[in-house]
Design an enzyme around this catalytic site. Structure first.
Site, short mmCIF file in Angstrom:
data_model
loop_
_atom_site.label_atom_id
_atom_site.label_comp_id
_atom_site.label_asym_id
_atom_site.label_seq_id
_atom_site.Cartn_x
_atom_site.Cartn_y
_atom_site.Cartn_z
N GLU A 11 0.80 -1.22 0.00
CA GLU A 11 0.00 0.00 0.00
C GLU A 11 0.83 1.28 0.00
O GLU A 11 0.44 2.28 -0.59
CB GLU A 11 -0.94 0.02 1.22
CG GLU A 11 -2.05 -1.02 1.17
CD GLU A 11 -3.06 -0.75 0.06
OE1 GLU A 11 -3.37 0.43 -0.19
OE2 GLU A 11 -3.50 -1.72 -0.58
N SER A 64 -48.91 -29.85 26.85
CA SER A 64 -48.83 -30.70 28.04
C SER A 64 -47.49 -30.65 28.75
O SER A 64 -47.34 -31.21 29.83
CB SER A 64 -49.13 -32.15 27.65
OG SER A 64 -50.50 -32.28 27.32
#
Length: 698
Positions: free
Chosen positions: A130, A396
């Site tokens: 870079e 249940s």
């Protein structure tokens, strides 16, 4: 005459011109020609001078114009004296029970890391590709700009950007991504300011902790965790090169989607490091020969449901925070993976058959520490956490609270109640198959999930008392104190149900389901939260715990959950199916873990007869087998070793009702006549003795 002649002679002088003209005329053109050539020579020398002159003038005006533009740009920026680097949004690192990173949360996707804590080749990889002259320029690299301009002209497009690391940082900190002259000028001004304000080391550290790497990861730490499953402190040279290569085009080069592209770019970085002497050639050759391994996220990404929940909990525990933090959780990565696999595999195989789209699973220790949580089938498709946020009818699976209330009011597992049709103001709760079995024990009624008995018990002990029992054990949702509560008609969450079943597994103590153990600052210097008391005292007497465990043990041996498969481990639990098969549940537990499974559809549409005794039991069994590997077998509270409550062998026996049934249907439909003689006949031998003992007197 003489005068005239003289006069005539004078007049003739012009006439003599023609005679001399041939000799004189050529001279004029030559003279003029010489003058032209002389001007031409002087003009040629002047052209070079003029070019030099006007070039110098143009350059000077270009510099003046450039300086003017910079001043104009600086004038329209916020006052430089008051300009500050935006504070990095705090990151949250979420750790598993074993210290591994489960997830990163926060806008940046990961915590900041000091330059001194990075391996030296990590920042060098970025410098090589870079900004090689990073340490020699003052924020702007003229040579880099010229090189980029030449490359762009040759390629007839934007081949190189020419921006320094300082310029990139300025853009990331203060500007947008738009490509305009004004933004570029602002970038230059801000780069110069950054170079004046900070040291090179500080600028490089800021850059490495802010640059975007794709997949929501900002900074090298977040990227390393995302792509390699490790900290940036531990990346290899090959991994560092891959990270450095991503910043050019994070989306296009994402290694999870385009590994070949990312790897080719990483090779260029490695070659650049060797060329610029940022890395040893031998090390580069090794890195080139050994590409990094990318960690792929699981298909469903269930750990993200955990991470989302953790963030909600963190907000409740410490409120707003302005620094990077680390959250230590109770989640076991192996169990989390097993839970996700169990749920996803079963749904993949059978969801279409039963028209079931979604599911959830929560597993925690009897002390309340959540070890696994799956909030849905696929996080990428739906981030709604059904384990925490969804409220559904438990069917249940709510009945244990009814039976516990009855036991606490003097009944016993051997108490007999009639299983026969019942009607309450037009409501006719029925058993599956419209069958009724006359006098049955409470143990049989709970194991086979007989609805009429549960309703009768609720009427007997009072619906309000049943609700109080549920609240006492850990239910927090609003419950309606009416007879239908016996069949689980009030909506609750999966997490609530797991927490409320925990007292049965731990001997009667109420616990708080929890996922966060400790919260600390990223540097470890300060603890912001540490879990304290998770037990809230005894809520069930030990004798009733023993009774309930003995009764619910039979659900797995001979009842609706008899397909549950957990060899060698004493286990208990209860199935649940809501009205019209909208919800299917199974909550089962051992002394090691309490695990709940829910299946259904988000829009509450009916399934194709999916019951708690079917897919939920199968998912539970798959998960619990993995979870109990290499664990020492232990009894449930109140049960003797390898025996049930009644002192019977814990192995499977012939079921009294050989069927798998949902647990309640609320629609008022015609009921069958009671059949008091439908109880099974006892087998001979030990099993026969057990069934005689289990189902009471004849």
């Amino acid at each position: 005459m003489a005068a005239r002649g003289k006069s005539t002679g004078e007049r003739r002088e012009p006439a003599q011109g023609p005679e001399a003209a041939p000799a004189e005329r050529p001279a004029r053109p030559r003279a003029r020609g010489k003058k032209r050539r002389g001007r031409g020579n002087r003009g040629g020398g002047s052209l070079l001078g003029r070019m030099f002159y006007w070039g110098a003038v143009a350059s000077l005006w270009g510099v003046v114009l450039g300086i003017g533009l910079l001043f104009w740009t600086a004038y329209h920026l916020p006052p430089i004296d008051s300009l500050e680097v935006p504070k990095r949004p705090p990151a949250v690192q979420i750790l598993a029970l074993d210290g591994r990173v489960l997830a990163n949360r926060g806008e940046m996707g990961g915590a900041a890391i000091a330059l001194k804590d990075m391996p030296p080749y990590l920042p060098k990889a970025f410098l090589a590709i870079e900004d090689r002259r990073f340490y020699s320029h003052y924020g702007i690299d003229p040579l880099g700009l010229i090189r980029a301009f030449a490359a762009n002209v040759l390629h007839r497009g934007v081949a190189q950007g020419g921006s320094t690391i300082t310029q990139q940082l300025a853009k990331n900190l203060f500007l947008t991504q738009e490509r305009t002259l004004n933004r570029k000028l602002q970038e230059v001004v801000l780069a110069l300011w950054l170079e004046h304000k900070f040291s090179k080391q500080q600028i490089l550290e800021l850059y490495l902790n802010r640059v975007y790497f794709g997949a929501g990861a900002y900074g090298v730490e977040a990227a390393a965790q995302r792509y390699f499953g490790k900290s940036a402190k531990n990346v290899t040279l090959a991994e560092a090169a891959l990270l450095a290569g991503l910043v050019k085009s994070p989306s296009r080069l994402s290694p999870t989607k385009n590994f070949d592209g990312a790897e080719k770019r990483a090779q260029l970085v490695l070659l650049a490091m060797a060329d610029g002497r940022f890395a040893d050639e031998g090390a580069v050759k090794v890195a080139l020969a050994h590409p990094p391994h990318i960690v792929q996220p699981s298909a469903g990404g269930s750990v993200n449901y955990v991470a989302d929940w953790v963030m909600d909990v963190v907000n409740e525990l410490i409120g707003r925070f302005d620094q990077d933090i680390v959250v230590e959780t109770t989640i076991d990565p192996a169990l989390q993976a097993a839970a996700e696999k169990s749920l996803v595999d079963v749904l993949s195989q059978k969801s279409e058959k039963f028209d079931v789209e979604q599911g959830a699973l929560v597993s925690m220790t009897p002390a309340g520490a959540v070890r696994a949580l799956v909030g849905g089938r696929n996080y990428a498709e739906s981030q709604f956490n059904r384990a925490i946020a969804a409220k559904r009818q438990p069917g249940s699976s709510f009945k244990p609270f009814v039976y516990l209330t009855a036991l606490e009011r003097g009944l016993t597992p051997d108490t007999v109640r009639d299983d026969k049709p019942i009607e309450l103001k037009g409501w006719k709760p029925e058993n599956y198959g419209h069958e009724y079995y006359g006098p049955v024990t409470l143990t049989q009624a709970l194991a086979m999930s007989l609805n009429t008995v549960s309703v009768r018990l609720t009427l007997e002990v009072g619906a309000a008392n049943v609700v109080k029992t549920a609240y006492r054990l850990g239910i927090t949702s609003e419950l309606s104190a009416n007879p239908s509560i016996a069949l689980g008609t009030s909506e609750v969450s999966v997490l609530e149900m797991v927490g409320a079943y925990a007292p049965f597994a731990n001997g009667g103590t109420a616990v708080m389901p929890h996922v966060v153990e400790r919260i600390r600052t990223n540097d470890g210097k300060k603890t912001l939260y540490s879990i304290g008391q998770t037990s809230f005292g005894r809520v069930i007497d030990p004798r009733y715990v023993a009774m309930m465990n003995g009764m619910m043990r039979q659900t797995l041996l001979i009842g609706t959950a008899k397909k549950a498969d957990l060899p060698g481990w004493p286990a208990a639990g209860k199935t649940g199916t809501s009205q019209d098969f909208r919800d299917a549940w199974f909550i089962g537990y051992t002394s090691h873990l309490v695990t709940a499974v829910w299946l259904g559809n988000d829009n509450s549409s009916p399934t194709k007869k999916a019951t708690g005794s079917g897919l939920p039991v199968e998912i539970w069994s798959r998960f619990m087998k993995v979870a109990h590997q290499n664990q020492q077998i232990a009894d449930l509270p109140g049960l003797r070793s390898n025996t049930g409550w009644f002192g019977t062998a814990s192995g499977p026996t012939s079921p009294p009702l050989d069927r798998q049934a949902p647990d309640n249907r609320l629609a008022p439909v015609p009921v069958a006549a009671a059949n008091g003689n439908a109880r099974p006949q006892a087998d001979h031998g030990l099993d026969g003795w057990f069934l005689e003992r289990l189902f009471g007197r004849r």
